[in-house]
Design an enzyme around this catalytic site. Structure first.
Site, PDB file in Angstrom:
ATOM      1  N   LYS A  47       2.550  10.087   8.280  1.00 53.80           N
ATOM      2  CA  LYS A  47       1.846   9.655   9.493  1.00 53.80           C
ATOM      3  C   LYS A  47       2.376  10.285  10.799  1.00 53.80           C
ATOM      4  O   LYS A  47       1.967  11.368  11.163  1.00 53.80           O
ATOM      5  CB  LYS A  47       1.860   8.135   9.569  1.00 53.80           C
ATOM      6  CG  LYS A  47       0.879   7.505   8.547  1.00 53.80           C
ATOM      7  CD  LYS A  47       0.609   6.071   8.856  1.00 53.80           C
ATOM      8  CE  LYS A  47      -0.327   5.401   7.869  1.00 53.80           C
ATOM      9  NZ  LYS A  47      -1.730   5.500   8.212  1.00 53.80           N
TER      10      LYS A  47
ATOM     11  N   PHE B  95       0.853  -1.190   0.000  1.00 50.44           N
ATOM     12  CA  PHE B  95       0.000   0.000   0.000  1.00 50.44           C
ATOM     13  C   PHE B  95       0.886   1.235   0.000  1.00 50.44           C
ATOM     14  O   PHE B  95       1.743   1.389   0.860  1.00 50.44           O
ATOM     15  CB  PHE B  95      -0.940   0.040   1.207  1.00 50.44           C
ATOM     16  CG  PHE B  95      -1.890   1.201   1.140  1.00 50.44           C
ATOM     17  CD1 PHE B  95      -2.967   1.181   0.265  1.00 50.44           C
ATOM     18  CD2 PHE B  95      -1.691   2.346   1.901  1.00 50.44           C
ATOM     19  CE1 PHE B  95      -3.832   2.278   0.155  1.00 50.44           C
ATOM     20  CE2 PHE B  95      -2.545   3.445   1.799  1.00 50.44           C
ATOM     21  CZ  PHE B  95      -3.622   3.402   0.928  1.00 50.44           C
TER      22      PHE B  95
ATOM     23  N   ASP C  49       9.260   2.766   1.622  1.00 47.26           N
ATOM     24  CA  ASP C  49       8.086   3.496   2.090  1.00 47.26           C
ATOM     25  C   ASP C  49       7.937   3.214   3.589  1.00 47.26           C
ATOM     26  O   ASP C  49       7.434   2.165   3.989  1.00 47.26           O
ATOM     27  CB  ASP C  49       6.848   3.011   1.307  1.00 47.26           C
ATOM     28  CG  ASP C  49       5.564   3.655   1.780  1.00 47.26           C
ATOM     29  OD1 ASP C  49       5.558   4.263   2.871  1.00 47.26           O
ATOM     30  OD2 ASP C  49       4.543   3.529   1.076  1.00 47.26           O
TER      31      ASP C  49
HETATM   32  N1  PLP Z   1       2.342   4.286   2.449  1.00 46.40           N
HETATM   33  C1  PLP Z   1       2.029   3.480   3.467  1.00 46.40           C
HETATM   34  C2  PLP Z   1       2.939   2.339   3.808  1.00 46.40           C
HETATM   35  C3  PLP Z   1       0.866   3.686   4.204  1.00 46.40           C
HETATM   36  O1  PLP Z   1       0.543   2.861   5.207  1.00 46.40           O
HETATM   37  C4  PLP Z   1       0.027   4.767   3.853  1.00 46.40           C
HETATM   38  C5  PLP Z   1      -1.233   5.005   4.572  1.00 46.40           C
HETATM   39  O2  PLP Z   1      -1.755   4.172   5.258  1.00 46.40           O
HETATM   40  C6  PLP Z   1       0.396   5.589   2.785  1.00 46.40           C
HETATM   41  C7  PLP Z   1       1.560   5.324   2.106  1.00 46.40           C
HETATM   42  C8  PLP Z   1      -0.452   6.741   2.354  1.00 46.40           C
HETATM   43  O3  PLP Z   1      -0.361   7.772   3.283  1.00 46.40           O
HETATM   44  P1  PLP Z   1      -1.415   8.972   3.270  1.00 46.40           P
HETATM   45  O4  PLP Z   1      -2.742   8.401   3.653  1.00 46.40           O
HETATM   46  O5  PLP Z   1      -0.869   9.939   4.287  1.00 46.40           O
HETATM   47  O6  PLP Z   1      -1.423   9.528   1.899  1.00 46.40           O
END
Ligand code: PLP
Length: 400
Positions: A254, A140, A225
């Protein structure tokens, strides 16, 4: 008479987009691991804004930083130099592999920046035709068009075609699958150190070392990520620090500012010229208010007792969940690192989350059958005991 909760839900139902499946809860106050709703009911929060409130709700250091900054300057453009942003970048670089930081407002934006930087560096270095990025199934990476394309889950992509060209997917944890997916057009591999939304999937030992070697062998960038795993969540400031490797680019969001919206892409000096003036930008990214909250958050996370509490309480939580596993046959596995912990069930977990909320406990279920525990990393043993007591009482009701 309707409760305040009912009133807000009714008002929201008329004006708010329906893109979230929301639980019937309207929070008003937060303090540490606790939330109080508009009707005065208290909840023990093991969701923490899905790994955002790592320092708990309204951490004093974050509150003070925000209050002080609000009186000085809330926003100014990135046309000018922003001291709070510089200080936050210094902190991130001093405590990681990175030499430079770009700030934005969310995890998806941080990943967009990483995708753009990887492509641009490849273009600058090798010319056209080398722009593809390999990600993994069940990953994700966000909800923008490029990041849903990067996300290896069809359900996130359905109906949004045409997606962005140039992405392919390999099985997570399998370095041979990554090797097989590499083509002449590939410029980067993008991975989560632990897949969060995909179900708290941990990589097998040695995976990241092998991936790093593969990237070096093929001249590919390794993008990690750490939007969910970063900022102390796994017991180290960044989760890849457990693996003995360093990426080329890392994305954060986050928990970076203790609650206020912020994102960051940090990277090695080598790539700095590919993001020259005019190549990328963000109006709000790293503005004084968000960056001041970020500085206070990172300084607090760097206090040794904060991360050691995460490790200690993570072990304690796993031990308590393992005890439940030996009691209930429908618990398949307990896994995690630090306070990013999952309990996989052989039954659906959605109903449990609703029942837990009625009993004053906020839990999260991901990938259908996986309960995900991401409490504030300042959580105390008594709070874990309380959570386990409620969870145990709910599990005891499950008939299979
Ligand atoms: N990358 C990862 C691993 C995530 O867990 C998330 C959100 O849960 C995101 C990216 C996306 O972040 P945002 O919701 O702040 O755009």
């Amino acid at each position: 008479m309707a409760t305040q909760t009912e009133n807000w839900i009714e008002r929201g139902s008329k004006v708010i987009a329906k893109n979230y499946g929301r639980y019937p809860l309207v929070p008003k106050y937060g303090n540490g691991c606790w939330i109080t709703d508009v009707d005065g009911k208290q909840y023990l929060d093991f969701v923490a804004g899905i790994a955002v409130n790592n320092l708990g709700h309204c951490h004093p250091a974050v509150m003070v930083a925000i209050k002080e900054q609000v009186g000085d300057l809330i926003h100014c453009s990135n046309l000018y130099h922003i001291p709070q942003q510089i200080e936050l970048a210094e902190l991130l670089c001093a405590n990681s592999f990175a030499d430079r930081a770009f700030f934005c407002n969310s995890g998806a934006e941080a990943n967009e920046a990483a995708i753009k930087l990887a492509r641009k560096y490849s273009y600058d270095t090798y010319g056209e035709g080398r722009s593809h990025i390999i990600t993994t199934h069940s990953s994700f990476h966000g909800r923008t068009l490029a990041t849903i394309t990067a996300t290896g889950q069809e359900k996130m992509q359905k109906g949004f075609a045409p997606l962005i060209p140039g992405f392919s997917y390999a099985t997570y944890g399998d370095v041979d699958a990554l090797r097989a997916a590499i083509a002449d057009q590939t410029c980067a591999i993008m991975l989560e150190p632990i897949q969060g939304e995909g179900g708290v999937n941990l990589p097998p030992a040695g995976y990241f070392k092998a991936v790093r070697e593969l990237c070096d062998e093929k001249n590919l960038l390794l993008i990690l990520d750490e939007v969910q795993t970063g900022m102390g969540r796994t017991g180290k400031l960044f989760a890849h620090q457990h693996e003995g490797i360093e990426p080329d680019i890392m994305t954060l969001a986050k928990a970076l500012a203790g609650g206020p919206p912020i994102g960051a892409m940090v990277f090695r000096e080598k790539f700095v010229d590919s993001f020259g003036p005019g190549t990328h930008g963000s109006t709000f990214g790293g503005n004084p208010l968000m960056a001041a909250a970020g500085v206070a958050t990172v300084k607090t996370l760097l206090k040794p007792e904060v991360l050691s509490n995460c490790v200690k309480m993570g072990d304690y939580l796993v031990q308590k969940l393992e005890a439940l596993k030996s009691k209930y046959s429908f618990i398949v596995e307990v896994r995690g690192r630090g306070l990013m912990v999952a309990m996989e069930l052989s039954v659906e977990g959605g109903e449990l989350v609703k029942q837990a909320q009625e009993k004053g406990l906020l839990l999260n279920c991901t990938a259908g059958k996986t309960l995900r525990f991401v409490p504030p990393i300042i959580v105390k043993a008594e709070e874990i005991d309380k959570m386990i007591e409620i969870l145990d009482s709910l599990l005891a009701e499950i008939k299979i």
